[in-house]
Design an enzyme around this catalytic site. Structure first.
Site, short mmCIF file in Angstrom:
data_model
loop_
_atom_site.label_atom_id
_atom_site.label_comp_id
_atom_site.label_asym_id
_atom_site.label_seq_id
_atom_site.Cartn_x
_atom_site.Cartn_y
_atom_site.Cartn_z
N ASP A 135 -47.46 35.22 19.48
CA ASP A 135 -47.34 36.67 19.32
C ASP A 135 -46.11 37.20 20.06
O ASP A 135 -45.67 36.63 21.06
CB ASP A 135 -48.58 37.38 19.86
N ARG A 185 -44.21 35.57 11.19
CA ARG A 185 -45.02 36.75 10.93
C ARG A 185 -44.17 37.99 11.18
O ARG A 185 -43.56 38.12 12.26
CB ARG A 185 -46.25 36.79 11.84
N LYS A 188 -44.88 45.55 12.05
CA LYS A 188 -44.09 46.74 12.38
C LYS A 188 -43.80 46.83 13.87
O LYS A 188 -42.71 47.20 14.28
CB LYS A 188 -44.83 48.01 11.91
N ARG A 289 -53.99 50.02 20.91
CA ARG A 289 -52.84 49.85 20.01
C ARG A 289 -53.26 49.99 18.55
O ARG A 289 -52.52 50.50 17.72
CB ARG A 289 -52.17 48.50 20.26
#
Length: 309
Positions: A135, A185, A188, A289
């Protein structure tokens, strides 16, 4: 403005205590988080397999400044991968890791510790027959994270990278990563970033995402379009139509609990759909989030907090 306010709340310890103390918060958490332990994550993966979707599992937690905690997170991932293998689910499930949860934020040798722990998880994933995606977090860690991904790929070339489209640098990063076999990946972005490094308006972010998607979908890699935006889904479908390999050469990704009907529709149409499944006790930052990303998520949260039922 609303998004910025929610992200500011996410950093408030006082707000966190108040929200965690509200009994009805549990109903909201259960929508967006699969559970607090490995068995719950495995059960959620099984349900997704039945629905025709794939999964990527994230043990929640970030910004670890304690080596023991970083080692604990690593052990949880190894246990998760072993459990997925035992359940016969590694053909449809991978894991997502945050380097700050693995020690990247430690005051000394943080990158080395994070790399060591990430290598352990990648090795466990290989033994289990699946992969790892790293990530992306706030912009201050982008160079460090991409550097560690490059090191992981030397031994584990299927390791996935993540690019956040709202950063001004992301088109260049996409060109760098759009290579044969590269799993990327594209999302936004969900962190509170300054205008000096990131687009601020929704229209600017969407336009940046579409430019990045065109780069990735036009390359020989394996794009993973992480979005719930109907405009982007439609554009991604159009871009996919001209790719060699058909539906096998890319996938859509969506978050657990968000637009499940759209997830099912895309899967039934033949697209590969992977659902990002968070689990664990450290759910607060993740939840905030998600609320910041879409007003409908916030409305759901407020209804749950005010409901008497």
């Amino acid at each position: 403005m609303l998004r910025q306010a929610i992200l500011k709340t996410a950093a408030s310890h006082r707000a966190r205590r108040a929200i965690e103390a509200t009994p009805l918060t549990r109903s909201v958490v259960d929508r967006f988080v699969a559970g607090e332990d490995v068995p719950a994550a495995v059960r959620a993966s099984g349900r997704l397999q039945t629905s025709g979707c794939l999964a990527t599992l994230d043990y929640l937690g970030e910004d670890t400044t304690d080596r023991a905690r970083a080692d604990h997170v690593t052990r949880q991932y190894v246990a998760l991968l072993d459990a997925l293998a035992a359940a016969g689910l590694t053909g449809m499930a991978e894991v997502s890791i945050k380097l700050s949860a693995l020690g990247q934020a430690l005051p000394r040798e943080g990158e080395a510790v994070a790399l060591e722990n990430a290598l352990r998880i990648c090795a466990a994933a290989t033994r289990a027959g699946t992969t790892v995606t790293v990530d992306m977090e706030d912009h201050t860690t982008t160079d460090s994270t991409l550097g560690i991904v490059a090191q992981l790929r030397r031994e584990f070339p299927q390791t996935g990278a993540v690019i956040q489209a709202y950063l001004h640098r992301s088109e260049a990063d996409c060109r760098e990563l759009a290579t044969a076999g590269s799993r990327v990946r594209l999302c936004k972005g969900a962190y509170r970033e300054p205008a000096s490094v990131a687009h601020q308006s929704r229209a600017e972010v969407t336009a940046a995402y579409l430019r990045c998607a065109e780069i990735l979908m036009g390359g020989p890699g394996y794009p993973m379009l992480a979005t719930h935006d109907p405009e982007i889904i439609e554009a991604g479908t159009r871009l996919a139509a001209g790719r060699a390999g058909g539906y096998a050469g890319y996938e859509f990704q969506m978050l657990y609990g968000i637009r499940p009907g759209e997830q099912a529709r895309l899967a039934e149409a033949g697209h590969q759909v992977r659902v990002y499944v968070p689990f664990g006790e450290e759910w607060y930052g993740y939840l905030m989030r998600r609320l910041a990303e879409r007003p409908t998520n916030l409305l759901f949260f407020l209804r749950a907090l005010t409901s008497r039922n």
